[in-house]
Scaffold this active site. Structure first.
Site, PDB file in Angstrom:
ATOM      1  N   HIS B  37      41.992  44.774  46.432  1.00  6.81           N
ATOM      2  CA  HIS B  37      43.179  44.781  47.299  1.00  6.81           C
ATOM      3  C   HIS B  37      44.026  46.022  47.067  1.00  6.81           C
ATOM      4  CE1 HIS B  37      42.533  40.310  46.614  1.00  6.81           C
ATOM      5  NE2 HIS B  37      42.468  40.397  47.941  1.00  6.81           N
ATOM      6  N   GLY B 147      38.017  45.674  52.915  1.00  5.38           N
ATOM      7  CA  GLY B 147      36.997  46.161  51.986  1.00  5.38           C
ATOM      8  C   GLY B 147      35.592  45.851  52.473  1.00  5.38           C
ATOM      9  N   LYS B 149      33.102  45.212  50.743  1.00  2.84           N
ATOM     10  CA  LYS B 149      32.392  44.219  49.927  1.00  2.84           C
ATOM     11  C   LYS B 149      32.097  43.005  50.801  1.00  2.84           C
ATOM     12  CE  LYS B 149      32.021  41.823  45.721  1.00  2.84           C
ATOM     13  NZ  LYS B 149      32.895  40.637  45.769  1.00  2.84           N
ATOM     14  N   ASP B 150      33.079  42.582  51.599  1.00  2.25           N
ATOM     15  CA  ASP B 150      32.802  41.542  52.587  1.00  2.25           C
ATOM     16  C   ASP B 150      32.463  42.227  53.911  1.00  2.25           C
ATOM     17  OD1 ASP B 150      32.552  39.374  54.182  1.00  2.25           O
ATOM     18  OD2 ASP B 150      34.343  38.357  53.450  1.00  2.25           O
ATOM     19  N   LYS B 184      33.412  45.085  41.860  1.00  2.00           N
ATOM     20  CA  LYS B 184      34.549  44.368  41.278  1.00  2.00           C
ATOM     21  C   LYS B 184      34.829  43.099  42.074  1.00  2.00           C
ATOM     22  CE  LYS B 184      36.688  48.066  38.825  1.00  2.00           C
ATOM     23  NZ  LYS B 184      37.731  48.281  37.813  1.00  2.00           N
ATOM     24  N   SER B 185      35.151  42.040  41.352  1.00  2.94           N
ATOM     25  CA  SER B 185      35.432  40.761  42.005  1.00  2.94           C
ATOM     26  C   SER B 185      36.194  39.893  41.026  1.00  2.94           C
ATOM     27  CB  SER B 185      34.113  40.076  42.390  1.00  2.94           C
ATOM     28  OG  SER B 185      34.330  38.694  42.590  1.00  2.94           O
TER      29      SER B 185
END
Lengths: 288, 288
Positions: B37, B147, B149-150, B184-185
């Site tokens: 974020h 992002g 990532k999704d 990263k998560s």
């Protein structure tokens, strides 16, 4: 007046006006302009720095058995009338411009739709809100103008604006009428001479209902009868007479708040609609 | 940084910035902020006059068996992090503010949804596009940040913006990774020590697939095997490995254009996702 049919041209123009902080009045239409449309455009003219009108016969709001292909079009006359009324930008996209690909996301109207005219036109208002979402994003209007003759459409658009927090103001403009009360409509020309003489009975009937309520009649069936009685004196066939809350379009337990009485009547070659919308004070509230 | 939870306050602020012709960068989140974020917020900070972040755990995008109630929340920490990262307005509405009434109109995602993670989360993306439509109308952003990532979420939002002509620019930000390549998560903390050591295999596997394609391997099954081989060396259970066009998320007949290889792998207490997106030149086009 500038006539544009491409989205990128329209967006460029809108951007220029936004930079100048101009207020934008928007009148979406399907063309074949009549006095109703022009009244909306005049109102927009009075209240905004610039006026945008769109002419787009939206296939998505026509059912499979409806008249999308044969819907009347007269772009030359429309352009002249729009210009005369003070429209600054006339947006006339074709279907491919507005629906480039098969939609990835669809909108479905869940409320205010399965009553009045919407009952017999499944999917109609889905098409209306989809095209208006697109148009509102393109035109970025300060004020949008719709006529109360199609009160159900105004109710659905009101719901859409509230649901999705559209940053614009909905101006609903009272129905324009002939001197004898008949609501103006392109379809009035299809009335025979006798029918044309009978047709003002619709508005008379609705006003009779309204007056009864305002005088204290709170029995919905009785009001329904009063309206029906008057319309039955014409040669038309009653499609519906309905009394709902407005703009929620829900059945009324008690006759209070904002109320619509609406009717649709079939004459030999024309189906006419009309309505009255008025406020009924709570008992305790004072009549004005 | 101003923290506002009411729509009317937010709108007042946005209006002030619009008057000053400020560009607005918008980062919508469900809170419990992590480095992903903050990377979005930093990017927004660099590219806009003002940065708006929203924190709203959107019930509409949670399925009946999903963890809406237990979704992690830490508003105090979030506020501190947002402030440190240069957010100007933090919008933190409650559910009643965003969903005042039962919806009158619903949105349904028809494409890009029944694959990857969306396959097992029916209705999830309907909730995403509904809340984003509302937020986009409230914040009126110039740029919105998501992002990669999704990647499926980005694909759906891309479709929504194109379908409905939203007047804003979608900035998709590359996945932030640990030094060893692991995406990263917040969920990485649920990995055991051994799993944490194994987890970089996901990205390694995806890159192996990408490299093979770039070297000329055009047999999708062969690429699938290469990726699978690498992930099978971990103790995780493969949920899916998929190869699609991007952002359309459609099966590929030929490996050309923009391609995504994506995977989801279940470890004992964490399900990890990752993807690579890259361009495959047409035969004839030159490799870059």
């Amino acid at each position: 007046m500038k006539v544009v049919s491409h989205i990128h041209e329209l967006k460029d123009m809108i951007k220029q006006h936004q930079k100048k902080q101009h207020s934008i009045g928007f009148v979406p239409t399907m063309g074949f302009l009549h006095e109703g449309h022009l009244t909306l455009a005049k109102e927009a003219r009075d209240q905004n720095d610039i006026v945008v009108m769109s002419i787009f016969v939206n296939p998505l709001q026509f059912g499979p058995n409806e008249d999308f292909e044969s819907y009347p079009r007269d772009m030359e006359r429309d352009q002249r009338l729009a210009k005369e009324t003070g429209v600054d930008i006339l947006f006339t996209p074709d279907v491919k411009e507005m629906y480039k690909d098969e939609p990835s996301i669809t909108m479905t109207v869940q409320k205010r739709t399965d009553v009045l005219c919407g009952k017999k036109r499944p999917g109609h208002f889905d098409g209306v809100v989809t095209v208006l979402t697109k148009l509102f994003h393109l035109v970025a209007p300060t004020n949008v103008y719709f006529g109360l003759k199609d009160a159900q459409q105004v109710a659905v658009i009101d719901a859409m604006i509230k649901d999705f927090f559209f940053d614009l103001h909905l101006v609903s403009v009272p129905t324009v009428r002939e001197e004898d009360g008949l609501a103006k409509s392109s379809r009035n020309v299809y009335l025979s001479e006798t029918e044309r003489q009978e047709a003002p009975a619709l508005y008379r009937a609705l006003k009779k209902g309204q007056t009864a309520v305002e005088k204290g009649e709170h029995d919905i069936n009785r009001i329904y009868q009063l309206v029906e009685e008057e319309i039955l004196q014409t040669s038309g066939e009653i499609d519906y007479i309905d009394i709902y809350s407005y703009p929620e379009l829900e059945p009324l337990q008690h006759l209070t708040g904002q109320v619509i009485i609406a009717t649709a009547v079939k004459f030999s070659r024309a189906r006419l609609i009309d309505n009255v919308i008025f406020h009924v004070p709570e008992s305790g509230e004072k009549h004005v």
